[in-house]
Design an enzyme around this catalytic site. Structure first.
Site, PDB file in Angstrom:
ATOM      1  N   SER A 143       2.989   4.385   2.202  1.00 21.19           N
ATOM      2  CA  SER A 143       1.456   3.740   2.283  1.00 21.19           C
ATOM      3  C   SER A 143       0.761   4.745   3.237  1.00 21.19           C
ATOM      4  O   SER A 143       1.554   5.549   4.015  1.00 21.19           O
ATOM      5  CB  SER A 143       1.387   2.356   3.059  1.00 21.19           C
ATOM      6  OG  SER A 143       0.343   2.079   3.648  1.00 21.19           O
ATOM      7  N   TYR A 156       4.621  -3.974   9.247  1.00 16.73           N
ATOM      8  CA  TYR A 156       4.396  -3.159   8.127  1.00 16.73           C
ATOM      9  C   TYR A 156       4.197  -1.670   8.346  1.00 16.73           C
ATOM     10  O   TYR A 156       4.822  -0.867   7.706  1.00 16.73           O
ATOM     11  CB  TYR A 156       2.697  -3.399   7.477  1.00 16.73           C
ATOM     12  CG  TYR A 156       2.576  -2.733   5.966  1.00 16.73           C
ATOM     13  CD1 TYR A 156       2.974  -3.503   4.825  1.00 16.73           C
ATOM     14  CD2 TYR A 156       1.752  -1.695   6.030  1.00 16.73           C
ATOM     15  CE1 TYR A 156       2.511  -3.007   3.564  1.00 16.73           C
ATOM     16  CE2 TYR A 156       1.521  -1.259   4.554  1.00 16.73           C
ATOM     17  CZ  TYR A 156       1.854  -1.754   3.478  1.00 16.73           C
ATOM     18  OH  TYR A 156       1.497  -1.232   2.556  1.00 16.73           O
TER      19      TYR A 156
HETATM   20  P1  NAD Z   1       1.931  -6.779  -4.890  1.00 16.43           P
HETATM   21  O1  NAD Z   1       1.795  -8.011  -4.144  1.00 16.43           O
HETATM   22  O2  NAD Z   1       1.018  -6.884  -6.164  1.00 16.43           O
HETATM   23  O3  NAD Z   1       3.442  -6.620  -5.521  1.00 16.43           O
HETATM   24  C1  NAD Z   1       4.379  -6.855  -4.541  1.00 16.43           C
HETATM   25  C2  NAD Z   1       5.613  -6.955  -5.681  1.00 16.43           C
HETATM   26  O4  NAD Z   1       6.770  -7.070  -4.735  1.00 16.43           O
HETATM   27  C3  NAD Z   1       5.638  -8.124  -6.496  1.00 16.43           C
HETATM   28  O5  NAD Z   1       6.342  -7.955  -7.658  1.00 16.43           O
HETATM   29  C4  NAD Z   1       6.389  -9.129  -5.673  1.00 16.43           C
HETATM   30  O6  NAD Z   1       7.131 -10.079  -6.425  1.00 16.43           O
HETATM   31  C5  NAD Z   1       7.544  -8.321  -5.040  1.00 16.43           C
HETATM   32  N1  NAD Z   1       8.094  -8.897  -4.067  1.00 16.43           N
HETATM   33  C6  NAD Z   1       7.621  -9.478  -2.839  1.00 16.43           C
HETATM   34  N2  NAD Z   1       8.918 -10.054  -1.863  1.00 16.43           N
HETATM   35  C7  NAD Z   1       9.962  -9.561  -2.726  1.00 16.43           C
HETATM   36  C8  NAD Z   1      11.143  -9.851  -2.304  1.00 16.43           C
HETATM   37  N3  NAD Z   1      11.771 -10.566  -1.541  1.00 16.43           N
HETATM   38  N4  NAD Z   1      12.119  -9.432  -3.330  1.00 16.43           N
HETATM   39  C9  NAD Z   1      11.579  -8.814  -4.847  1.00 16.43           C
HETATM   40  N5  NAD Z   1      10.533  -8.525  -4.939  1.00 16.43           N
HETATM   41  C10 NAD Z   1       9.519  -9.122  -3.999  1.00 16.43           C
HETATM   42  O7  NAD Z   1       1.616  -5.741  -4.134  1.00 16.43           O
HETATM   43  P2  NAD Z   1       1.263  -4.253  -4.238  1.00 16.43           P
HETATM   44  O8  NAD Z   1      -0.187  -4.018  -3.845  1.00 16.43           O
HETATM   45  O9  NAD Z   1       1.206  -3.743  -5.672  1.00 16.43           O
HETATM   46  O10 NAD Z   1       2.326  -3.647  -3.340  1.00 16.43           O
HETATM   47  C11 NAD Z   1       3.401  -2.902  -3.923  1.00 16.43           C
HETATM   48  C12 NAD Z   1       3.817  -1.850  -2.792  1.00 16.43           C
HETATM   49  O11 NAD Z   1       2.816  -0.728  -2.717  1.00 16.43           O
HETATM   50  C13 NAD Z   1       4.312  -2.421  -1.400  1.00 16.43           C
HETATM   51  O12 NAD Z   1       5.485  -1.496  -1.129  1.00 16.43           O
HETATM   52  C14 NAD Z   1       2.982  -2.089  -0.752  1.00 16.43           C
HETATM   53  O13 NAD Z   1       3.297  -2.053   0.647  1.00 16.43           O
HETATM   54  C15 NAD Z   1       2.585  -0.593  -1.342  1.00 16.43           C
HETATM   55  N6  NAD Z   1       1.030  -0.364  -1.118  1.00 16.43           N
HETATM   56  C16 NAD Z   1       0.045  -1.217  -1.285  1.00 16.43           C
HETATM   57  C17 NAD Z   1      -0.958  -0.750  -1.233  1.00 16.43           C
HETATM   58  C18 NAD Z   1      -2.498  -1.673  -1.691  1.00 16.43           C
HETATM   59  O14 NAD Z   1      -3.218  -1.057  -1.156  1.00 16.43           O
HETATM   60  N7  NAD Z   1      -2.029  -2.498  -2.466  1.00 16.43           N
HETATM   61  C19 NAD Z   1      -1.477   0.212  -0.489  1.00 16.43           C
HETATM   62  C20 NAD Z   1      -0.138   1.079   0.317  1.00 16.43           C
HETATM   63  C21 NAD Z   1       1.049   0.681  -0.102  1.00 16.43           C
END
Ligand code: NAD
Length: 261
Positions: A143, A156
């Site tokens: 991130s 985080y």
């Molecule tokens: P999201 O909430 O859409 O997806 C998260 C996924 O992780 C889902 O499939 C959920 O079911 C799964 N998950 C959560 N807890 C879990 C567990 N204990 N075991 C197995 N699976 C689990 O979120 P996203 O935005 O797509 O995030 C995905 C990644 O991208 C994360 O690591 C997040 O930190 C990172 N990220 C997101 C953003 C953003 O702006 N959305 C920015 C930077 C980084």
């Protein structure tokens, strides 16, 4: 179809960025194991759509990323059902927004487990498989918060900084094994993870929903636009290509200029 016959495990891929990775790798011909939580019927339709849209095998593991034994079992299942693991994407992640002095201890432990330790356990499990194959791609979704901090996101930010360090360490250990290890660091991508933190940020900062979106989230991004999940996934596809064989140990920002400031 540059990834035909490659097998990919993508954690946290029932939604958001993870699902975009799974679909983008499948579009290049890779078989995929998807993982994460959600309604069983929704997950099954996502899984079936990957198979029918791209003509690859797609399987689902319900492994909980807070449980090391389930992470190992997920990797074993990919080997048993797909035939190997060539690509690992550590993507599962959760967020919690609170001042440190009120930060619930169980939330700290949960975020460190899912956002950091799960990647360690999965990398540890796939290394012997990839070494044996003489080829591998390990990618983690870090991130912008792996490079810079924001207030109220102690767990985080700590986990994501740790993930960037784990990436560098694994890259050095595997540098002569044909295995590259990198992370991708998105800025704000419009996914359920971002949407769900809006109410807590409203509370923590005393702002309206619109103020959080425009003055907190997009304020960090010079382009003033959200990143798309597909843009993040396209970087992963590139990292899996032969053209990226010498890219290892890096942290690639996809953040609309956020961390340039
Ligand atoms: P999201 O909430 O859409 O997806 C998260 C996924 O992780 C889902 O499939 C959920 O079911 C799964 N998950 C959560 N807890 C879990 C567990 N204990 N075991 C197995 N699976 C689990 O979120 P996203 O935005 O797509 O995030 C995905 C990644 O991208 C994360 O690591 C997040 O930190 C990172 N990220 C997101 C953003 C953003 O702006 N959305 C920015 C930077 C980084």
């Amino acid at each position: 179809m540059s990834l035909k016959n490659r097998n990919a495990v993508i954690t946290g891929s029932t939604s958001g960025i993870g699902l975009a990775y799974a679909r983008a790798l499948a579009a290049e011909g890779a078989n995929v194991l998807i993982n994460g939580f959600g309604k069983p019927e929704d997950i099954e339709s996502e899984r079936a759509a990957i198979e029918s849209d791209f003509g690859v095998s797609a399987i689902y593991s319900s492994a909980d990323m807070t449980k090391p034994d389930q992470i190992k079992a997920m990797i074993d299942e990919a080997v048993a059902q797909l035939g190997g693991v060539d690509i690992l994407i550590n993507n599962a992640g959760v967020q919690f927004v609170s001042p440190i002095e009120e930060f619930p201890i169980e939330k700290w432990d949960q975020i460190l487990a899912i956002n950091l330790s799960a990647a360690f356990h999965a990398i540890r499990a796939v290394i012997p498989i990839m070494k044996k194959a003489g080829w591998g791609r390990i990618i983690s979704t870090a991130s912008a918060h792996s490079l810079v901090a924001s207030p109220f996101k102690a767990a985080y930010v700590s986990a994501k900084h740790g993930l960037a360090g784990l990436t560098k360490t694994a890259a050095l250990e595997l540098a002569t094994d044909g295995i590259t290890v990198n992370c991708i660091s998105p800025g704000y991508v419009w996914t359920p993870l971002v949407e769900h933190q809006i109410p807590d940020t409203m509370k923590a900062r005393g702002l309206t929903r619109e103020q959080v979106i425009h003055d907190v989230l997009l304020d960090s991004q010079p382009t003033k636009e959200f990143v798309t999940a597909e843009q993040v996934a396209a970087v992963a596809v590139f990292l899996c290509s032969d053209a990226a064989a010498q890219i290892t140990g890096t942290n690639i920002s996809v953040d609309g200029g956020w961390t340039a400031e």
